[in-house]
Enzyme design. Structure first.
Site, mmCIF file in Angstrom:
data_model
loop_
_atom_site.group_PDB
_atom_site.id
_atom_site.type_symbol
_atom_site.label_atom_id
_atom_site.label_comp_id
_atom_site.label_asym_id
_atom_site.label_seq_id
_atom_site.Cartn_x
_atom_site.Cartn_y
_atom_site.Cartn_z
ATOM 1 N N ASP A 257 2.598 5.585 3.101
ATOM 2 C CA ASP A 257 2.934 5.749 1.843
ATOM 3 C C ASP A 257 1.840 7.102 1.136
ATOM 4 O O ASP A 257 0.869 7.174 1.740
ATOM 5 C CB ASP A 257 2.940 4.606 0.808
ATOM 6 C CG ASP A 257 1.530 3.945 0.732
ATOM 7 O OD1 ASP A 257 0.862 3.864 1.652
ATOM 8 O OD2 ASP A 257 1.058 3.581 -0.050
ATOM 9 N N GLU B 203 -0.105 1.253 1.216
ATOM 10 C CA GLU B 203 -1.912 1.085 0.916
ATOM 11 C C GLU B 203 -2.240 1.726 -0.531
ATOM 12 O O GLU B 203 -3.291 1.430 -0.785
ATOM 13 C CB GLU B 203 -2.299 2.151 2.074
ATOM 14 C CG GLU B 203 -3.763 2.102 2.238
ATOM 15 C CD GLU B 203 -4.649 2.891 1.289
ATOM 16 O OE1 GLU B 203 -5.876 2.622 1.210
ATOM 17 O OE2 GLU B 203 -4.113 3.778 0.621
#
Length: 374
Positions: A74, A144
């Site tokens: 991400d 994350e």
């Protein structure tokens, strides 16, 4: 090998651009995850598993040691309103940050540094290295960049702890192709002030909660950042307001205001000690902890960690941001950060990775995993 939209035979720089060109803001990683799963499924030397939006690919060679090499998929939100120019880059690079743009010795765009260049290197090596000297578990995970309860690696460790077991772990976080040990911890909290709502034309009948925030900001301004030495590495701390909200309407005295504060603390402190420090700083105010992640000590004393440092760099530095080395540390697994890109460009409007960093990390990991020495 299966033919997919993600060709892992490409060179690492090309693969970085392809991975960066697939948008994957936190919570919207599925398109990239699907592509990665399909690409890795085509390699017979890998056992590929998926949990949610986390993909695990591992060798099962019966080696004496197992290494985890992991990276998050991400990114922070895409910026569609970049400045019209950068100080050190061509103006053509400022059009948008997805898709990425190659400008001279850089690849520019969202995720190039944090941390799709590291992911691309890992993907290429996962496909290429059929017989490394250690068994390797490659982990590509989601979420994350958001609060701890959503982090993909944490969810994987909770339901399949066997998939994260290892003797050593390497996170492909940006380190300028150097080794960074451990990481700072992070606590985020809301500090609230309360007042009495009233008509702004009769302000004396109320109490202004926004005005009360001045004392919160004064305490933040009075804080002097500390540098703490832990196992030979210097970790710089920080205590900062990152968000502020309050107010009801232009003609209303507000009865509540909230300052969101982030404390980045050195790995000499536990979560409990860091939280106690924050509560001391804001004694007298309403404080609510919203998210917290432990710090990690450098973890460079293990034999395998020393071998890795000697093989790819010979020197280690501290990691100032939080990374999932902390999660591995909690599991008793020594872990380091090692990836392409300058961490100061992570999340930046002009996020950009130096192409030679990508090549250096690819060569460093390849040589170490294959037992090669210069």
């Amino acid at each position: 090998m299966l033919t997919t939209g993600l060709d892992l035979r490409a060179d690492a720089i090309t693969l970085t651009k392809v991975v960066c060109d697939i948008p994957s803001e936190s919570g919207n990683e599925s398109r990239l995850v699907d592509a990665i799963e399909a690409a890795l499924d085509g390699y017979d030397h890998l056992q590929v598993l998926r949990h949610g939006n986390t993909v695990v690919a591992r060798t099962m060679l019966g080696r004496a040691r197992r290494i985890v090499i992991a990276g998050h998929l991400d990114t922070v939100p895409i910026n569609n309103n970049l400045p019209t120019h950068f100080a050190t880059l061509d103006e053509e690079a400022a059009a948008a940050d997805v898709p990425g743009t190659r400008v001279g010795e850089y690849l520019v765009g969202r995720g190039t540094v944090d941390m799709k260049a590291g992911v691309a290197v890992a993907l290429k090596l996962a496909a290429e290295l059929e017989a490394p000297i250690h068994d390797v578990t490659w982990i590509f995970y989601d979420n994350e960049e958001v609060e701890a309860e959503k982090k993909g690696l944490g969810k994987l460790a909770a339901v399949r702890p066997d998939l994260v077991e290892a003797d050593f772990a390497i996170l492909g976080e940006p380190t300028r192709a150097k080794i960074e040990g451990g990481c700072n911890g992070s606590i985020r909290c809301d500090v609230r002030t309360r007042g009495v709502r009233a008509h702004s034309g009769r302000s004396w009948t109320g109490v202004n909660a926004i005005h009360k925030v001045a004392e919160v900001l004064d305490r933040l301004n009075a804080y002097e950042p500390q540098t703490v030495r832990v196992e030979g590495l210097d970790y710089r701390e920080g205590l900062n307001a990152t968000l502020i909200s309050g107010g009801v309407a232009p003609n209303v005295i507000p009865d509540e205001c909230t300052v969101h504060v982030n404390y980045r603390f050195a790995p000499d402190k536990t979560l409990e000690e860091a939280e106690a420090f924050m509560r001391g700083v804001f004694d007298g105010f309403d404080l609510e902890v919203r998210d917290r992640s432990a710090a990690a000590r450098p973890g460079l004393d293990a034999d395998i960690a020393r071998d890795f440092v000697a093989a790819v760099g010979g020197e280690a530095y501290p990691k100032y941001g939080w990374t999932d080395v902390a999660r591995f540390s909690e599991l008793g697994i020594p872990a380091v950060n090692y990836g392409p890109g300058d961490p100061q460009k992570a999340h930046a409007d002009d996020e950009r990775v130096l192409l030679e960093d990508i090549t250096a990390v690819e060569q460093g990991l390849h040589s170490w995993l294959m037992g090669e020495r210069a």
